[in-house]
Design a protein around this motif. Sequence first.
Motif, PDB file in Angstrom:
ATOM      1  N   ASP A 214      -0.269   0.200  -9.574  1.00 34.10           N
ATOM      2  CA  ASP A 214       1.049   0.828  -9.572  1.00 34.10           C
ATOM      3  C   ASP A 214       1.315   1.626  -8.294  1.00 34.10           C
ATOM      4  OD1 ASP A 214      -0.800   2.800 -10.034  1.00 34.10           O
ATOM      5  OD2 ASP A 214       0.331   3.803 -11.629  1.00 34.10           O
ATOM      6  N   VAL A 215       0.692   1.233  -7.195  1.00 36.74           N
ATOM      7  CA  VAL A 215       0.900   1.918  -5.918  1.00 36.74           C
ATOM      8  C   VAL A 215       2.354   1.737  -5.475  1.00 36.74           C
ATOM      9  CG1 VAL A 215       0.293   1.926  -3.468  1.00 36.74           C
ATOM     10  CG2 VAL A 215      -1.501   1.704  -5.199  1.00 36.74           C
ATOM     11  N   LYS A 216       2.976   2.835  -5.067  1.00 32.01           N
ATOM     12  CA  LYS A 216       4.363   2.804  -4.604  1.00 32.01           C
ATOM     13  C   LYS A 216       4.456   3.061  -3.090  1.00 32.01           C
ATOM     14  CE  LYS A 216       5.861   2.173  -8.772  1.00 32.01           C
ATOM     15  NZ  LYS A 216       6.278   0.793  -9.176  1.00 32.01           N
ATOM     16  N   GLU A 217       3.618   3.964  -2.585  1.00 30.02           N
ATOM     17  CA  GLU A 217       3.626   4.320  -1.170  1.00 30.02           C
ATOM     18  C   GLU A 217       2.215   4.128  -0.608  1.00 30.02           C
ATOM     19  OE1 GLU A 217       5.138   8.259  -0.652  1.00 30.02           O
ATOM     20  OE2 GLU A 217       6.810   7.955  -2.012  1.00 30.02           O
ATOM     21  N   PRO A 218       1.906   2.934  -0.152  1.00 35.69           N
ATOM     22  CA  PRO A 218       0.526   2.637   0.283  1.00 35.69           C
ATOM     23  C   PRO A 218      -0.013   3.589   1.342  1.00 35.69           C
ATOM     24  CG  PRO A 218       1.796   0.617   0.093  1.00 35.69           C
ATOM     25  CD  PRO A 218       2.772   1.740  -0.108  1.00 35.69           C
ATOM     26  N   PHE A 219       0.825   4.006   2.289  1.00 41.20           N
ATOM     27  CA  PHE A 219       0.339   4.854   3.378  1.00 41.20           C
ATOM     28  C   PHE A 219      -0.216   6.190   2.885  1.00 41.20           C
ATOM     29  CE2 PHE A 219       3.563   2.753   6.477  1.00 41.20           C
ATOM     30  CZ  PHE A 219       2.714   1.673   6.632  1.00 41.20           C
ATOM     31  N   THR A 220       0.278   6.686   1.756  1.00 36.16           N
ATOM     32  CA  THR A 220      -0.199   7.976   1.244  1.00 36.16           C
ATOM     33  C   THR A 220      -0.974   7.850  -0.066  1.00 36.16           C
ATOM     34  OG1 THR A 220       1.961   8.316   0.179  1.00 36.16           O
ATOM     35  CG2 THR A 220       1.625   9.313   2.350  1.00 36.16           C
TER      36      THR A 220
ATOM     37  N   ASP B 228       3.500  -2.930   8.084  1.00 37.05           N
ATOM     38  CA  ASP B 228       2.502  -2.632   7.045  1.00 37.05           C
ATOM     39  C   ASP B 228       1.124  -2.430   7.680  1.00 37.05           C
ATOM     40  OD1 ASP B 228       1.939  -5.235   7.785  1.00 37.05           O
ATOM     41  OD2 ASP B 228       1.733  -6.000   5.741  1.00 37.05           O
ATOM     42  N   GLU B 229       1.126  -2.089   8.979  1.00 33.27           N
ATOM     43  CA  GLU B 229      -0.121  -1.872   9.713  1.00 33.27           C
ATOM     44  C   GLU B 229      -0.061  -0.540  10.457  1.00 33.27           C
ATOM     45  OE1 GLU B 229      -1.087  -6.542  10.854  1.00 33.27           O
ATOM     46  OE2 GLU B 229       0.224  -5.345  12.158  1.00 33.27           O
TER      47      GLU B 229
ATOM     48  N   ALA C  47      -9.553   0.624  14.905  1.00 31.83           N
ATOM     49  CA  ALA C  47      -9.175  -0.521  14.072  1.00 31.83           C
ATOM     50  C   ALA C  47      -7.679  -0.499  13.770  1.00 31.83           C
ATOM     51  CB  ALA C  47      -9.979  -0.504  12.770  1.00 31.83           C
ATOM     52  N   ILE C  48      -7.220  -1.625  13.242  1.00 38.80           N
ATOM     53  CA  ILE C  48      -5.889  -1.741  12.638  1.00 38.80           C
ATOM     54  C   ILE C  48      -6.076  -1.634  11.131  1.00 38.80           C
ATOM     55  CG2 ILE C  48      -3.912  -3.247  12.229  1.00 38.80           C
ATOM     56  CD1 ILE C  48      -3.961  -2.528  15.077  1.00 38.80           C
ATOM     57  N   LEU C  49      -5.343  -0.759  10.477  1.00 36.64           N
ATOM     58  CA  LEU C  49      -5.386  -0.662   9.019  1.00 36.64           C
ATOM     59  C   LEU C  49      -4.257  -1.518   8.466  1.00 36.64           C
ATOM     60  CD1 LEU C  49      -5.993   3.185   8.608  1.00 36.64           C
ATOM     61  CD2 LEU C  49      -7.683   1.350   8.867  1.00 36.64           C
ATOM     62  N   HIS C  50      -4.624  -2.595   7.784  1.00 37.80           N
ATOM     63  CA  HIS C  50      -3.628  -3.543   7.269  1.00 37.80           C
ATOM     64  C   HIS C  50      -3.458  -3.325   5.768  1.00 37.80           C
ATOM     65  CE1 HIS C  50      -2.276  -8.003   6.691  1.00 37.80           C
ATOM     66  NE2 HIS C  50      -1.264  -7.168   6.707  1.00 37.80           N
ATOM     67  N   TYR C  51      -2.278  -2.864   5.386  1.00 38.69           N
ATOM     68  CA  TYR C  51      -1.981  -2.588   3.975  1.00 38.69           C
ATOM     69  C   TYR C  51      -1.350  -3.837   3.360  1.00 38.69           C
ATOM     70  CZ  TYR C  51      -2.680   2.340   5.242  1.00 38.69           C
ATOM     71  OH  TYR C  51      -3.202   3.532   5.684  1.00 38.69           O
ATOM     72  N   THR C  52      -2.188  -4.852   3.128  1.00 42.70           N
ATOM     73  CA  THR C  52      -1.680  -6.138   2.660  1.00 42.70           C
ATOM     74  C   THR C  52      -1.717  -6.230   1.140  1.00 42.70           C
ATOM     75  OG1 THR C  52      -1.909  -8.527   2.917  1.00 42.70           O
ATOM     76  CG2 THR C  52      -3.944  -7.264   2.856  1.00 42.70           C
ATOM     77  N   TYR C  53      -0.644  -6.727   0.546  1.00 47.89           N
ATOM     78  CA  TYR C  53      -0.505  -6.830  -0.914  1.00 47.89           C
ATOM     79  C   TYR C  53      -0.858  -5.506  -1.592  1.00 47.89           C
ATOM     80  CZ  TYR C  53      -0.065 -11.902  -0.371  1.00 47.89           C
ATOM     81  OH  TYR C  53       0.363 -13.155  -0.025  1.00 47.89           O
ATOM     82  N   ALA C  54      -0.526  -4.403  -0.945  1.00 45.41           N
ATOM     83  CA  ALA C  54      -0.894  -3.093  -1.485  1.00 45.41           C
ATOM     84  C   ALA C  54      -0.035  -2.699  -2.682  1.00 45.41           C
ATOM     85  CB  ALA C  54      -0.784  -2.029  -0.397  1.00 45.41           C
TER      86      ALA C  54
ATOM     87  N   GLU D 223      12.197   3.604   4.002  1.00 42.39           N
ATOM     88  CA  GLU D 223      11.061   4.156   3.268  1.00 42.39           C
ATOM     89  C   GLU D 223       9.733   3.656   3.819  1.00 42.39           C
ATOM     90  OE1 GLU D 223      11.698   0.197   1.532  1.00 42.39           O
ATOM     91  OE2 GLU D 223      13.068   1.844   2.035  1.00 42.39           O
ATOM     92  N   GLN D 224       9.750   2.529   4.527  1.00 40.13           N
ATOM     93  CA  GLN D 224       8.536   2.014   5.158  1.00 40.13           C
ATOM     94  C   GLN D 224       8.524   2.266   6.658  1.00 40.13           C
ATOM     95  OE1 GLN D 224       7.229  -1.802   3.791  1.00 40.13           O
ATOM     96  NE2 GLN D 224       6.184  -2.327   5.685  1.00 40.13           N
TER      97      GLN D 224
END
Length: 525
Positions: free
Chosen positions: A269-275, A229-230, A347-354, A124-125
């Motif tokens: 309540d984010v489940k899918e950070p990329f979207t 996660d990046e 840039a690098i998009l870092h989805y940290t603790y999302a 899923e990731q």
Amino acid sequence: MAGAGLYSSLRPSPPSSHNSFASRLLLLLTVLPLTLAAFAFVLQWRGGGVDDPITRWSPEESRKFPGMDSSPLATVGHSSSSDCVQLGHSTSPSFPYYRDWKFNFESDLKPKICITTSTSAGLEQILPWMFYHKVIGVTTFLLFVEGKAASPSVSKVLESIPGVKVIYRTKELEEQQAKSRIWNETWLSSFFYKPCNYELFVKQSLNMEMAIVMARDAGVDWIIHLDTDELMHPAGAREYSLRQLLLDVPGNVDMVVFPNYESSVERDDVKEPFTEVSMFKKNYDHLPKDTYFGMYKESTRGNPNYFLTYGNGKSAARIQDHLRPNGAHRWHNYMKTPNEIKFEEAAILHYTYAKFSDLTSRRDRCGCKPTKDDVKRCFMLEFDRAAFIIASTATEEEMLAWYREHVVWTDKALNNKLLRKGILTRIYAPMAIIQGLRESGVFSSVIASAPTTLSKDKFLASIESSNSSRTSASASLSSRKLGKGKESHETARRLLEITDNTPLHEVAVPPLSPPVMDDDIILEA
């Protein structure tokens, strides 16, 4: 009378015939456009005669993503795996304009780009992360997997994707890495034999060292180390393409640095950070100094630093002789100081603790005690230490309250102010690409087309790698390093003497926080 008759016969006839012809022509010119307009309306209303690209192909064909006709992804279906519940696709057609795209970049496109990662994530990731990077031009993926990523249900899917090489953490791999020259050099030695993040940092560096050789054998031009996660954000190129961005880099440049942006979630309540996440905090390197320090206190919101985690970005290196990793964030060269540039827009998009669950997942990966002294032994960054203590000692309600206070951006007035100042920014391209991939059925198609079983060797490697624990891996590497015997230690001493006197062996670059504002410096926002 005769003269009168002759005169009358020579007079022109009345214009009645000419008037009649003109009237008919005028009527025809009036009725014809009206008739054509009515006919076009009827055709449009009935849906016939309109060549709409969205409906040009059958629903079955519309699920095929570009290049799938000649790839292993051509079989469309659904998976019952619980790991892939969120990877389902909409039945409505999507992405028809990309029908002729090809994911097979092996033949002609240059430069060839490789991403290597060390991961224990699930499909899923990994799948959204991987196919997003395929869309922007990445050709090769070297995945060093363990845990969930190495399980048979996940690895069989990853193994089936063109351009993907899966490397399992087996005893053979650990034995090979225990012989690495890195153990006899000083640039990474300060990270040896420490738990949690330090252990991961060493493991990533060893994997990167192996990835260089594999990438070179695959004819790759550029290599990037990236976590799952990046996402790469190739802003500033003539098109939204990492390949185009690196193609424009001057030939004398050995390494390019991508400053990182950090996700700023607006919900708990984010489940899918990329979207689901579109707001990011910009890097210090992409901001005017006055703006950065002028808005520093409002930007940190009481947290230890401007970013929650690292702020020194990641880099891409040109494959060349004597290339080596320099920690997870940089590359270096044994024989020269690399010529390095930094991108001003990409840039690098870092989805940290999302996701709220990131608190507990990070806690579960580390066996340190939740005390201020012990967490310093386990984590390099202050926020990671604080998050680990909270996740280890607080109730679910207390954890959620802490998460909302320190991670979630709920103050819309502050958000708008920081957006106007340029501290925060909205980025939608990754969200649109990944959502489009999902709706096109790409992820479910990959899962459905994967073989039902792995080969015996890969299955055994998968089981061994997915069952391997952090402690056993650490003990394995440590024991091999410490038990090499007198001869090896003498060799190590000789190598250390060489490296200590060689300026090119600079210390590995760890994850670093952005610049901190001194308390006595007060700048107006």
